[in-house]
Structures are given as C-alpha cells and as structure tokens.
Design a protein around this motif. Structure first.
Motif, short mmCIF file in Angstrom:
data_model
loop_
_atom_site.label_atom_id
_atom_site.label_comp_id
_atom_site.label_asym_id
_atom_site.label_seq_id
_atom_site.Cartn_x
_atom_site.Cartn_y
_atom_site.Cartn_z
N TYR A 145 0.78 -1.24 0.00
CA TYR A 145 0.00 0.00 0.00
C TYR A 145 0.81 1.29 0.00
O TYR A 145 0.27 2.35 -0.31
CB TYR A 145 -0.96 0.02 1.19
N LYS A 167 3.82 2.75 -1.78
CA LYS A 167 4.77 2.55 -2.87
C LYS A 167 6.16 3.10 -2.54
O LYS A 167 7.17 2.52 -2.95
CB LYS A 167 4.23 3.20 -4.14
N GLU A 218 0.31 -8.93 -4.63
CA GLU A 218 -0.78 -8.19 -3.98
C GLU A 218 -0.92 -6.76 -4.52
O GLU A 218 -2.04 -6.25 -4.64
CB GLU A 218 -0.61 -8.20 -2.45
N SER A 219 0.18 -6.10 -4.83
CA SER A 219 0.06 -4.74 -5.38
C SER A 219 -0.48 -4.78 -6.81
O SER A 219 -1.27 -3.92 -7.20
CB SER A 219 1.39 -3.97 -5.29
N ASN A 220 -0.12 -5.81 -7.58
CA ASN A 220 -0.68 -5.95 -8.93
C ASN A 220 -2.18 -6.24 -8.88
O ASN A 220 -2.94 -5.71 -9.68
CB ASN A 220 0.03 -7.06 -9.71
N LYS A 221 -2.61 -7.08 -7.93
CA LYS A 221 -4.05 -7.36 -7.77
C LYS A 221 -4.85 -6.09 -7.55
O LYS A 221 -5.96 -5.96 -8.02
CB LYS A 221 -4.29 -8.25 -6.54
N ARG A 222 -4.25 -5.16 -6.82
CA ARG A 222 -4.92 -3.90 -6.46
C ARG A 222 -4.60 -2.77 -7.42
O ARG A 222 -5.02 -1.64 -7.21
CB ARG A 222 -4.53 -3.53 -5.04
N LYS A 223 -3.80 -3.10 -8.44
CA LYS A 223 -3.37 -2.09 -9.42
C LYS A 223 -2.73 -0.88 -8.74
O LYS A 223 -3.01 0.27 -9.07
CB LYS A 223 -4.54 -1.67 -10.31
N LEU A 224 -1.85 -1.18 -7.78
CA LEU A 224 -1.17 -0.10 -7.03
C LEU A 224 0.24 0.12 -7.55
O LEU A 224 0.94 -0.75 -7.90
CB LEU A 224 -1.11 -0.46 -5.54
#
Length: 157
Positions: A112, A114, A151-157
């Motif tokens: 969460y 970056k 997890e960051s790719n799943k959330r497009k972060l």
C-alpha cells in the motif's frame, strides 16, 4: 466474551492458557483473540499498542499482526517508516511467531505504500523468510518479494 472485562491481567491469563496448546492451535487462537476481541475496544487497542517489546512473544505477535491488519484493511498509518526501522533491526533475532507477524506488516506496507515498496522487497530478500515455501493454489506466497508484487498488482497499485 465481554470485551469490557478484558484487562491486562485477564489477557495475560488467556495468553498463558493459549501457550499450553500446540504451535498451530496456539497461533490460530492468539490471532483470533486479536482480530475478534482485542481490536473491538479502544482500551484493548491501547494495550496492544504497548506490547511491541513485551516479554511475551505472543503479545509481540499480536502487536505486529495488529499493525499489519490495519494496513491490510485499508487503514494506512503514519508510522510505517518507524515500524520498518524496527523490523529491519529486530526481525532476524525474533521468535518465528513474531517474525511471521513482522513479515506480514512489512508486506502490507510494501503493497500500500509505494515509497517503501523497494525497501520492503529488499528486506524480504535479505532475510529470505518464507522463500520457497509452498502455498495452496490460489494463495499468495509469504516471501516478501513475491507477496508484494502479487498483492500490489491485484490492487493495481
């Protein structure tokens, strides 16, 4: 369980009782206690926040797991850099049950926030915690470099 009756003394007795169980049960019970009882009242949250350096490894696990859950549930906190400094200096010397919770917290900071992502990934590479650990189909590996990317790719972060 009446959360209003959860004093430090009562929690200490619960932790002592939980310690009598095998590792798997012990960790499930302590995590359940934190998530379903201790986080439901401001008084017990204040207790959790005082357990970072508690002599009980289960209380330290609760402290770190709570920090990670705040982030996992979308509640960013202003103390991530301070926590990362502490994790970097302590994680390799901690007991495995506390290492897991510190790793969990680091993972969600990396997902969460970056600006800390590369630092969190580097910590995972340095410690090697959970590298190569098999996970069930559909589950995210706990190894920080993999966890944070997935997890960051799943959330497009």
């Amino acid at each position: 369980m009446d959360k209003k009756l959860l004093t430090e003394e009562v929690i200490d007795q619960l932790v002592a009782d939980i310690k009598k169980h095998n590792e798997n049960e012990r960790l499930q019970m302590i995590d359940w206690l934190m998530a379903n009882q201790l986080t439901k009242d401001k008084k017990t949250i204040a207790l959790i926040e005082s357990w970072e350096d508690n002599q009980s490894s289960l209380k330290r696990r609760i402290y770190w797991y709570f920090q990670g859950r705040l982030r996992w549930t979308g509640q960013p906190q202003p103390n991530s850099e301070e926590l990362l400094n502490k994790i970097e200096s302590k994680i390799e010397k901690e007991k495995p049950e506390v290492q897991w919770a510190m790793n969990f917290t680091t993972g969600w900071i990396g997902v969460y926030e970056k600006k800390y992502r590369n630092r969190c990934i580097a910590l995972g590479e340095k410690t090697g915690l959970y590298k190569g650990k098999m996970v069930s189909k559909g589950c995210t590996p706990e190894y920080l470099p993999e966890f944070i990317v997935i997890e960051s790719n799943k959330r497009k972060l």
